[in-house]
Design an enzyme around this catalytic site. Structure first.
Site, PDB file in Angstrom:
ATOM      1  N   THR A  85       0.836  -1.193   0.000  1.00 51.32           N
ATOM      2  CA  THR A  85       0.000   0.000   0.000  1.00 51.32           C
ATOM      3  C   THR A  85       0.880   1.255   0.000  1.00 51.32           C
ATOM      4  OG1 THR A  85      -1.708  -1.242   1.137  1.00 51.32           O
ATOM      5  CG2 THR A  85      -1.816   1.115   1.385  1.00 51.32           C
ATOM      6  N   ASP A 131      -8.938  -8.903  -0.644  1.00 57.54           N
ATOM      7  CA  ASP A 131      -9.235  -8.448   0.713  1.00 57.54           C
ATOM      8  C   ASP A 131     -10.571  -8.959   1.244  1.00 57.54           C
ATOM      9  OD1 ASP A 131      -6.972  -7.205   1.519  1.00 57.54           O
ATOM     10  OD2 ASP A 131      -7.641  -5.160   1.178  1.00 57.54           O
ATOM     11  N   SER A 149     -10.499  -3.453   4.353  1.00 61.45           N
ATOM     12  CA  SER A 149      -9.068  -3.186   4.239  1.00 61.45           C
ATOM     13  C   SER A 149      -8.487  -2.953   5.628  1.00 61.45           C
ATOM     14  CB  SER A 149      -8.813  -1.963   3.353  1.00 61.45           C
ATOM     15  OG  SER A 149      -8.958  -0.766   4.090  1.00 61.45           O
ATOM     16  N   SER A 150      -7.169  -2.837   5.682  1.00 60.63           N
ATOM     17  CA  SER A 150      -6.485  -2.517   6.940  1.00 60.63           C
ATOM     18  C   SER A 150      -5.932  -1.101   6.944  1.00 60.63           C
ATOM     19  CB  SER A 150      -5.340  -3.516   7.174  1.00 60.63           C
ATOM     20  OG  SER A 150      -5.835  -4.821   7.328  1.00 60.63           O
ATOM     21  N   GLY A 200       1.442  -1.803   4.446  1.00 60.37           N
ATOM     22  CA  GLY A 200       1.845  -2.998   5.170  1.00 60.37           C
ATOM     23  C   GLY A 200       0.777  -4.044   5.390  1.00 60.37           C
ATOM     24  N   GLY A 201      -0.325  -4.040   4.617  1.00 64.38           N
ATOM     25  CA  GLY A 201      -1.341  -5.070   4.819  1.00 64.38           C
ATOM     26  C   GLY A 201      -1.880  -5.041   6.230  1.00 64.38           C
TER      27      GLY A 201
END
Length: 419
Positions: free
Chosen positions: A226, A268, A297-298, A318-319
């Protein structure tokens, strides 16, 4: 038009690659052959066929044409007309599903920010369908009564409490969070009383096995690229923006004639209904795929305010590690009074409920070996990461003087600049 024209110039005239982007381009091109991904190589390959080097200029004329249409005609120039037809043509070549009607009907959703408090600060964070704000506020609410500031930042007790709060909040993320248009998200997740009750379940001397927190989640046995930027202007208007293609270079499919990548954001969604595994695959109902639904999402862009003034602007790629990276930057500044450079440079760790392990950056393992050993004795499974965690480009505003200090994270690439 004012917003987009500088991007048109960057695409048409090109820009010099830094070493990190040159490496990323070379890797994606090497890993995805030209026979299967011809447009990827046509758009992002060096015209001489050699690997990219730092200082080389990347020019994107097809992307410049797309952006020029948006500058001239507004956002509809992407969702209708020439560009939309290019997308649909690419969909047909790849047996995709998106139609001209889908593109014309698409509308972004603008939501009020999620608001929380931590000590004497106000937290402004992104609401669902991103899980970032809810999970961050839940962790901060758990940590607040634990008074981390009374402990040493790198003591095993401090790290243990942070890990246990991460574990519990990520369990709730898996259980409850999804697109609010499809999922009833419990209000208690961001309430102080709920967090205090969760914090009381923490054993101060022993790790809680993650499976003990599963509750109604049935457990079966079985990327991180990201982009984030932080901006503040002369009037102190702050923007914390995170955006993503999901994996690095998304689906690796470039729209022919358009010069831009298609994402692989469908990753996702939870892949297998009802299948939550010890390895970390989540199969809970709130984030299962459905027509018209936005995936979870994160992403966790955050603005922290104190006494009505912006104190901190931060976020990270960073997911699933994103939320924990942001948490640690906030704690470093608010609780441990680090300057912004120290707060960003400080080594990081990550616990996401499942898999039941704590990933630590190599620097944390090297600099605080006694604390890591103590965590293992408490029952934590420690795994040393092979790579850095996050890339938290951050701005701090001095509450006394108003002076702005920006700290670009040194983990990947990027820089701080003032104009």
């Amino acid at each position: 038009r004012t917003l987009v024209l500088p991007a048109v110039a960057l695409a048409r005239e090109g820009f010099a690659l830094d070493a990190a982007v040159a490496r990323q381009l070379n890797k994606v091109l090497a890993d995805h052959d030209a026979a299967r991904f011809p447009e990827l190589h046509e758009t992002f390959g060096h015209r001489d066929g050699r690997p990219w080097r730092a200082g080389d200029r990347l020019v994107q004329p097809e992307l410049a044409d797309v952006l020029q249409r948006i500058a001239d005609q507004g956002p509809d120039a992407f969702y209708t007309g020439v560009t939309a037809q290019l997308i649909v043509d690419e969909m047909r070549r790849g047996e995709g599903l998106v139609t001209l009607g889908d593109l014309a009907a698409y509308e972004p959703v603008v939501r009020e920010p999620l608001r929380g408090t931590y000590r004497n600060c106000e937290i402004l964070a992104v609401p669902p369908s991103s899980s970032g704000g809810t999970t961050l506020v839940e962790m901060l609410n758990m940590l607040e009564p634990l008074e981390l500031a009374t402990r040493d930042r790198w003591s095993p007790e401090t790290l243990h409490l942070m890990i246990e709060c991460m574990r519990r909040a990520y369990r709730d993320r898996a259980c409850y969070l999804g697109d609010p248009a499809f999922t009833n998200i419990p209000a208690r997740l961001t309430e102080k009383s709920y967090a205090i009750a969760l914090a009381e379940t923490i054993n101060p001397r022993r790790a809680t096995p993650s499976v003990q927190l599963a509750g109604e989640i049935s457990i079966v046995r079985e990327s991180e690229q990201t982009t984030h930027l932080s901006v503040i202007d002369a009037q102190r208007t702050a923007v914390s923006m995170t955006y993503t293609l999901e994996q690095s270079f998304g689906s690796k499919v470039v729209v022919r004639g358009g010069g831009f990548l298609l994402n692989d954001e469908m990753n996702d969604f939870n892949w297998v209904p009802g299948e939550t595994t010890l390895a970390g695959r989540i199969g809970t109902a709130p984030n299962l795929a459905a027509p018209g639904k936005r995936m979870l999402s994160s992403m966790c862009p955050v603005v922290v305010r104190r006494n009505g003034r912006t104190l901190l602007v931060t976020g990270s790629p960073g997911g699933r590690t994103i939320i924990n990276t942001v948490l640690q930057v906030v704690l470093n500044v608010v609780d441990f009074e680090m300057d912004v450079r120290q707060a960003v440079d400080a080594p990081r760790l990550h616990q996401q409920w499942l898999p039941d392990q704590v990933r630590v950056e190599p620097a944390l393992a090297a600099q605080h070996r006694e604390a890591i050993d103590a965590l293992q004795e408490m029952g934590h499974t420690i795994v040393e990461s092979k790579s850095a965690q996050g890339d938290a480009h951050t701005i701090w505003i001095d509450p006394q003087t108003g002076e702005i200090t920006a700290a670009a994270d040194r983990r990947i690439s990027g820089s701080a600049a003032g104009f």
